[in-house]
Design a protein around this motif. Structure first.
Motif, mmCIF file in Angstrom:
data_model
loop_
_atom_site.group_PDB
_atom_site.id
_atom_site.type_symbol
_atom_site.label_atom_id
_atom_site.label_comp_id
_atom_site.label_asym_id
_atom_site.label_seq_id
_atom_site.Cartn_x
_atom_site.Cartn_y
_atom_site.Cartn_z
ATOM 1 N N SER A 95 -66.347 -25.181 -29.259
ATOM 2 C CA SER A 95 -65.707 -25.937 -28.180
ATOM 3 C C SER A 95 -65.553 -27.421 -28.487
ATOM 4 O O SER A 95 -65.095 -28.186 -27.653
ATOM 5 C CB SER A 95 -66.481 -25.748 -26.875
ATOM 6 N N VAL A 138 -63.566 -30.270 -29.947
ATOM 7 C CA VAL A 138 -62.218 -30.618 -30.401
ATOM 8 C C VAL A 138 -62.300 -31.289 -31.765
ATOM 9 O O VAL A 138 -61.548 -30.966 -32.696
ATOM 10 C CB VAL A 138 -61.531 -31.547 -29.367
ATOM 11 N N SER A 144 -62.869 -28.992 -34.638
ATOM 12 C CA SER A 144 -61.667 -28.230 -35.018
ATOM 13 C C SER A 144 -60.751 -29.052 -35.921
ATOM 14 O O SER A 144 -60.022 -28.513 -36.746
ATOM 15 C CB SER A 144 -60.909 -27.756 -33.769
ATOM 16 N N THR A 147 -62.841 -22.848 -37.385
ATOM 17 C CA THR A 147 -62.823 -22.811 -35.921
ATOM 18 C C THR A 147 -61.718 -21.876 -35.420
ATOM 19 O O THR A 147 -61.875 -21.227 -34.393
ATOM 20 C CB THR A 147 -62.662 -24.228 -35.319
ATOM 21 N N HIS A 148 -60.631 -21.772 -36.185
ATOM 22 C CA HIS A 148 -59.536 -20.842 -35.834
ATOM 23 C C HIS A 148 -60.041 -19.395 -35.799
ATOM 24 O O HIS A 148 -59.650 -18.608 -34.944
ATOM 25 C CB HIS A 148 -58.412 -20.998 -36.863
ATOM 26 N N ASN A 203 -61.947 -19.176 -32.503
ATOM 27 C CA ASN A 203 -61.186 -19.504 -31.293
ATOM 28 C C ASN A 203 -59.918 -18.676 -31.116
ATOM 29 O O ASN A 203 -59.367 -18.636 -30.022
ATOM 30 C CB ASN A 203 -60.841 -20.993 -31.283
ATOM 31 N N TYR A 241 -58.099 -26.977 -31.997
ATOM 32 C CA TYR A 241 -58.797 -26.363 -30.862
ATOM 33 C C TYR A 241 -57.814 -25.985 -29.756
ATOM 34 O O TYR A 241 -57.801 -24.852 -29.262
ATOM 35 C CB TYR A 241 -59.857 -27.340 -30.321
ATOM 36 N N ASP A 253 -55.350 -23.166 -30.791
ATOM 37 C CA ASP A 253 -55.989 -21.844 -30.772
ATOM 38 C C ASP A 253 -56.233 -21.353 -29.354
ATOM 39 O O ASP A 253 -56.058 -20.171 -29.057
ATOM 40 C CB ASP A 253 -57.307 -21.877 -31.544
ATOM 41 N N LYS A 254 -56.668 -22.253 -28.470
ATOM 42 C CA LYS A 254 -56.894 -21.866 -27.078
ATOM 43 C C LYS A 254 -55.584 -21.391 -26.441
ATOM 44 O O LYS A 254 -55.555 -20.382 -25.738
ATOM 45 C CB LYS A 254 -57.488 -23.039 -26.279
#
Length: 309
Positions: free
Chosen positions: A78, A80, A83, A90-91, A94, A144, A147-148
């Motif tokens: 989580s 940012v 990421s 992180t990808h 996420n 981040y 991906d979200k």
């Protein structure tokens, strides 16, 4: 009694959700403890796996053996800033782990009642639409946020294309008990709380006039449960308080509550930081949700919890 899986369930929001659900449900939690803490769930009766959601063989076995009714997907890196430093790693957490889970549910025809994915207000970026509605333009500025947004769309499309019961939410600035202040990129209120308690200076990036829509974790948990159990449409909802407060005003209110003066060190804004944030929560209110916590009440409760623990 429903069977519930919470990924990232030892983290801040996940552990609060587990506490709210544990009385009447059979809860399984998976968390790699990179941000979560086992002590967050030590006082409740859950099945806990210290594991990484990117291990698809493990996840597939867990899903097929348990036939969960509800899956709350909160596992994420989580930060940012993290990421930006580690976009590929992180990808995997996420986005890839989310799509892999959805695809396994689809291909194995697992009989879930709801898959709920937790996205972020970061998807909106700095565009001028204000306040942010679920149909506002998006401009994800970091890996981040990208991906979200992608995972949220996958969640909704799996609902609409394959008839899976899914829903996605966009969190605004959540705060409250069990928030981890140890990362430099934690929620700002957990860092402020830590600084106040330990008499440390707080680094404020920017002029303090950046606004945020702060929402107490108790309201977030109520919204998550309502959306998982009482909605049928595969769509996205903002989860917020619907208010807008400058960071400096939040700090002043918190100082009044705690009786502690915060020492502030000002630094330049960070790249990708958002200037103004406020949610339109009419869509959430349309399903019967009303925030119960004012900022002042939430901060008072948070400070009480933090002072006692």
């Amino acid at each position: 009694m429903a069977k519930i899986l919470i990924t990232g369930g030892a983290g801040f929001i996940g552990s609060n959700l587990a506490h709210a659900l544990v009385k009447d449900n059979d809860i399984t939690i998976i968390d790699d403890l990179s941000m979560g803490k086992e002590e967050n769930i030590a006082d409740i009766d859950v099945t806990f796996y210290h594991h990484d959601v990117c291990d698809s063989a493990f996840m597939h076995k867990l899903l097929s053996e348990n036939k969960f009714d509800y899956i709350y997907y909160l596992a994420a890196v989580s930060s940012v800033a993290d990421s930006v430093v580690r976009p590929l790693e992180t990808h995997r957490v996420n986005q890839e782990s989310v799509v892999d889970t959805l695809e396994y549910i689809r291909t194995e025809k697992l009989p879930i009642k709801k898959f709920l994915f937790t996205s972020s207000a970061a998807v909106y970026g700095n565009l001028p639409d204000f306040p942010k509605t679920e149909t506002s333009h998006v401009d994800p500025l970091t890996p981040y946020a990208i991906d979200k947004y992608a995972s949220e769309r996958f969640t909704i499309d799996y609902g609409n294309l394959y008839n899976l019961p899914t829903v996605a939410v966009r969190f605004f600035n959540v705060y409250g008990p069990r928030q981890n202040p140890e990362s430099p990129y934690s929620g700002v209120l957990s860092i402020i709380t830590e600084c106040m308690k330990n008499n440390k200076p707080f680094t404020l990036y920017g002029d303090g006039l950046q606004t945020r829509d702060f929402v107490y974790v108790g309201d977030v948990v109520n919204a998550l449960i309502k959306l998982a159990t009482e909605t049928n449409e595969s769509t996205v909802y903002n989860i917020a308080n619907g208010g807008e407060t400058t960071l400096i005003d939040v700090i002043r209110t918190y100082e009044d509550i705690s009786g502690i003066k915060l020492e502030i060190t000002y630094k330049d804004s960070r790249h990708g930081d958002i200037k103004k944030s406020k949610a339109d929560i009419s869509k959430l209110k349309n399903v019967g949700f009303e925030p119960q916590w004012s900022l002042e009440d939430g901060l008072r409760n948070y400070w009480k919890y933090y002072s006692e623990n």
